[in-house]
Design an enzyme around this catalytic site. Structure first.
Site, short mmCIF file in Angstrom:
data_model
loop_
_atom_site.label_atom_id
_atom_site.label_comp_id
_atom_site.label_asym_id
_atom_site.label_seq_id
_atom_site.Cartn_x
_atom_site.Cartn_y
_atom_site.Cartn_z
N TYR A 27 -43.83 9.60 -4.60
CA TYR A 27 -45.26 9.89 -4.53
C TYR A 27 -46.09 9.21 -5.61
O TYR A 27 -47.05 9.78 -6.11
CB TYR A 27 -45.57 11.39 -4.45
CG TYR A 27 -44.55 12.36 -5.00
CD1 TYR A 27 -43.89 13.24 -4.15
CD2 TYR A 27 -44.27 12.42 -6.36
CE1 TYR A 27 -42.95 14.14 -4.63
CE2 TYR A 27 -43.32 13.32 -6.84
CZ TYR A 27 -42.68 14.18 -5.98
OH TYR A 27 -41.77 15.07 -6.46
N CYS A 79 -32.22 -1.95 -4.83
CA CYS A 79 -32.62 -2.91 -3.79
C CYS A 79 -33.71 -2.34 -2.89
O CYS A 79 -33.51 -2.15 -1.69
CB CYS A 79 -31.42 -3.31 -2.98
SG CYS A 79 -30.13 -3.97 -4.03
N GLU A 80 -34.85 -2.03 -3.48
CA GLU A 80 -36.04 -1.58 -2.76
C GLU A 80 -37.22 -2.18 -3.50
O GLU A 80 -37.32 -2.03 -4.72
CB GLU A 80 -36.19 -0.05 -2.83
CG GLU A 80 -35.22 0.75 -2.04
CD GLU A 80 -35.50 0.74 -0.55
OE1 GLU A 80 -36.70 0.66 -0.17
OE2 GLU A 80 -34.54 0.80 0.22
N GLU A 117 -42.46 31.66 -11.81
CA GLU A 117 -41.35 30.72 -11.69
C GLU A 117 -41.70 29.31 -12.15
O GLU A 117 -41.68 28.38 -11.35
CB GLU A 117 -40.90 30.65 -10.23
CG GLU A 117 -40.54 31.97 -9.62
CD GLU A 117 -40.20 31.85 -8.14
OE1 GLU A 117 -39.23 32.48 -7.73
OE2 GLU A 117 -40.91 31.13 -7.40
N PRO A 118 -41.99 29.11 -13.42
CA PRO A 118 -42.29 27.75 -13.86
C PRO A 118 -41.02 26.90 -13.88
O PRO A 118 -39.96 27.37 -14.29
CB PRO A 118 -42.82 27.96 -15.29
CG PRO A 118 -42.23 29.27 -15.74
CD PRO A 118 -42.06 30.11 -14.50
N GLY A 119 -41.12 25.68 -13.41
CA GLY A 119 -40.00 24.75 -13.46
C GLY A 119 -40.38 23.55 -14.32
O GLY A 119 -39.99 23.43 -15.49
N ARG A 120 -41.24 22.72 -13.74
CA ARG A 120 -41.69 21.50 -14.43
C ARG A 120 -42.20 21.76 -15.84
O ARG A 120 -41.87 21.03 -16.78
CB ARG A 120 -42.83 20.88 -13.59
CG ARG A 120 -43.34 19.55 -14.10
CD ARG A 120 -44.60 19.12 -13.32
NE ARG A 120 -44.46 19.35 -11.89
CZ ARG A 120 -43.95 18.48 -11.04
NH1 ARG A 120 -43.57 17.30 -11.45
NH2 ARG A 120 -43.84 18.78 -9.76
N GLY A 148 -45.53 26.06 -10.59
CA GLY A 148 -46.45 24.99 -10.23
C GLY A 148 -47.38 24.53 -11.34
O GLY A 148 -48.24 23.68 -11.10
N TYR A 178 -37.45 17.06 -12.52
CA TYR A 178 -37.34 16.32 -11.25
C TYR A 178 -36.95 14.86 -11.43
O TYR A 178 -37.35 14.00 -10.65
CB TYR A 178 -38.65 16.44 -10.44
CG TYR A 178 -39.03 17.89 -10.18
CD1 TYR A 178 -38.33 18.65 -9.25
CD2 TYR A 178 -40.06 18.50 -10.88
CE1 TYR A 178 -38.66 19.98 -9.02
CE2 TYR A 178 -40.39 19.83 -10.66
CZ TYR A 178 -39.69 20.56 -9.73
OH TYR A 178 -40.00 21.88 -9.51
C1 LIG Z 1 -40.51 24.31 -6.97
C2 LIG Z 1 -40.73 25.74 -7.03
C3 LIG Z 1 -41.13 26.33 -8.23
C4 LIG Z 1 -41.42 25.56 -9.48
O1 LIG Z 1 -42.41 24.63 -9.36
P1 LIG Z 1 -42.86 23.80 -10.66
O2 LIG Z 1 -43.94 22.92 -10.17
O3 LIG Z 1 -41.66 23.01 -11.10
O4 LIG Z 1 -43.29 24.78 -11.68
C5 LIG Z 1 -41.24 27.70 -8.26
N1 LIG Z 1 -41.00 28.45 -7.17
C6 LIG Z 1 -40.61 27.91 -5.99
C7 LIG Z 1 -40.34 28.79 -4.84
C8 LIG Z 1 -40.48 26.55 -5.89
O5 LIG Z 1 -40.11 26.02 -4.71
#
Ligand SMILES: *Cc1c(COP(=O)(O)O)cnc(C)c1O
Length: 432
Positions: free
Chosen positions: A335, A362-363, A291-294, A249, A391
């Site tokens: 969003y 077409c939106e 768990e970093p994603g973004r 997050g 994303y």
């Molecule tokens: C989406 C998610 C993440 C990653 O979130 P980011 O905002 O991309 O860092 C980590 N853990 C879980 C369970 C998620 O659903």
């Protein structure tokens, strides 16, 4: 000057990403095009790993939340960087497995895993499964019994923390579809339930409070709440929780006004809480997963578009149409996410106007952004939209039967294709 530090301007006045001229990439691969800076992705991985070494004696693991950007090449890179992954579907499991990823470092999440997906996870050797609800606990116990194995299970807890972000992307509060609520006693009951299951190995607890969070307060609060639960489990159930997964997050800079913290501040903040709590309460320090994603891929990516028509509505606005839109970047229509854009072939010119960049779907709401400062552009110019590495590709669709763009990785100035552009035959490939 640019929102991401891998962007620059070369002697021709063109925008570069990690040294590669974006107009050359657009010419070579066509547009729309996703471009990912591989070096930045690898550096971000290393920053997170080092933060666990520095603040928590290395007693933890970084898992890339692969829903942010999933394709075989990213799983190969994560494997090389010694990073785990978080997967949520058969599709993500299959992609990682086919890329040769060591699935023992995969964590399987989601609020509605099918029995087929659980079996696939076990067949491919997925290391941990995070149960979201009682039905899943029962299903996991049953499947483990059938297979005569024990499944390592974590429980997803809603710590009741409001992460102060948009309500669609905050997940730690009680009114969320994800996980077991603490306030109602549901979470503690779920722990008891897992401990009573013959075929489940209770590993620990998981929480994920939301996304695009730009300070550490929410993470600190969540870590404190989770440690309190760990302590209660020890006192009342005589069970020492081994793993604490604190989710992802961490936010990134999308526009100049965003002010993200250095990524190692995440681990710094939560390790302090956990270390202190364990010392004061005589608890063994849990293995921590983050768990970093973004924040691993977001700033590393840009999207290149070719400009089509211009439409000026006097005293209202100017629309600039591009050859992509919500089909490759649905975050504005979902969003109202903000982005920064640059005319790649006029990058050294001042941003002289404010425009609405409109997609081609077409939106009416299909936009990349409104009121965006931009260099004056003409049909045929290339627009780069920044910080689209997370994303965007993973949320892309074939709406209006548009082909998904290619993905190119750039490594020290050299480029290579990671995902081919879809063809019209791909579009009809499942049609009978
Ligand atoms: C989406 C998610 C993440 C990653 O979130 P980011 O905002 O991309 O860092 C980590 N853990 C879980 C369970 C998620 O659903």
């Amino acid at each position: 000057m640019f929102v991401s530090e891998n962007l620059n301007i070369n002697e021709k006045g063109n925008l570069t990403i990690n040294g590669a001229d974006t107009t050359v990439l657009a010419q070579k691969y066509g547009t729309p095009l996703y471009v990912m800076d591989e070096d930045m992705i690898r550096n971000n991985c290393r920053t997170y790993i080092k933060s666990i070494e520095k603040y928590y004696d290395g007693r933890g693991m970084v898992c890339f939340a692969s829903k942010a950007f999933s394709c075989k090449e990213i799983y190969r890179i994560m494997q090389q960087e010694n990073i785990g992954i978080d997967v949520v579907s058969a599709g993500e499991i299959y992609t990682a497995y086919k890329a040769g990823f060591d699935m023992s470092k995969a964590v399987f999440h989601g609020n509605n895993k099918s029995a087929e997906e659980v079996n696939m996870a076990l067949d491919t050797g997925v290391g941990r499964i995070v149960a979201d609800n009682i039905y899943e606990i029962e299903m996991l116990d049953r499947i483990a019994g059938e297979r005569k194995i024990s499944i390592p299970v974590l429980l997803r807890i809603k710590p009741g923390v409001d992460a102060h972000t948009h309500s669609f992307i905050s997940t730690g509060q009680i009114d969320s579809k994800f996980g077991f609520a603490l306030e109602t006693g549901e979470a503690f009951e779920a722990v008891k339930k897992v401990l009573s299951c013959n075929n489940l190995e209770f590993r620990g607890l998981h929480c994920h409070i939301g996304s695009s969070i730009l300070d550490t307060r929410g993470f600190v609060a969540a870590a404190e709440i989770m440690m309190t639960l760990i302590s209660k489990i020890k006192d009342e159930l005589n069970y020492e929780v081994k793993e604490l997964n604190l989710g992802g997050g961490f936010g990134i800079r999308y526009v100049q006004s965003d002010d993200p913290l250095p990524y190692d501040e995440y681990m710094n903040a939560v390790a302090e809480v956990v270390n202190k709590y364990c010392a004061e309460n005589n608890i063994n320090r849990p293995f921590i997963i983050i768990e970093p994603g973004r924040s691993i891929v977001g700033s590393a990516g840009i999207t290149l578009y070719t400009v089509g028509g211009r439409k000026t509505i006097p005293d209202i606005r100017t629309y600039i149409s591009v050859d992509g839109g919500m089909c490759d970047n649905p975050r504005y229509i979902l969003y109202q996410a903000e982005y920064d854009a640059i005319v790649a072939n006029k990058a050294s010119e001042p941003k002289s106007e404010r425009v609405t960049i409109a997609g081609r779907c077409c939106e009416t709401g299909d936009m990349i952004g409104e009121n965006m400062p931009l260099q004056h552009c003409e049909p045929g110019d290339i627009i780069a939209v920044c910080a689209t590495g997370a994303y965007n590709y993973s949320m892309s669709s074939n709406y209006n039967r548009l082909c998904k763009p290619a993905v190119v990785f750039v490594n020290s100035g050299s480029d290579r294709l990671a995902v081919r552009r879809q063809t019209l035959d791909d579009i009809i490939s499942n049609d009978i």
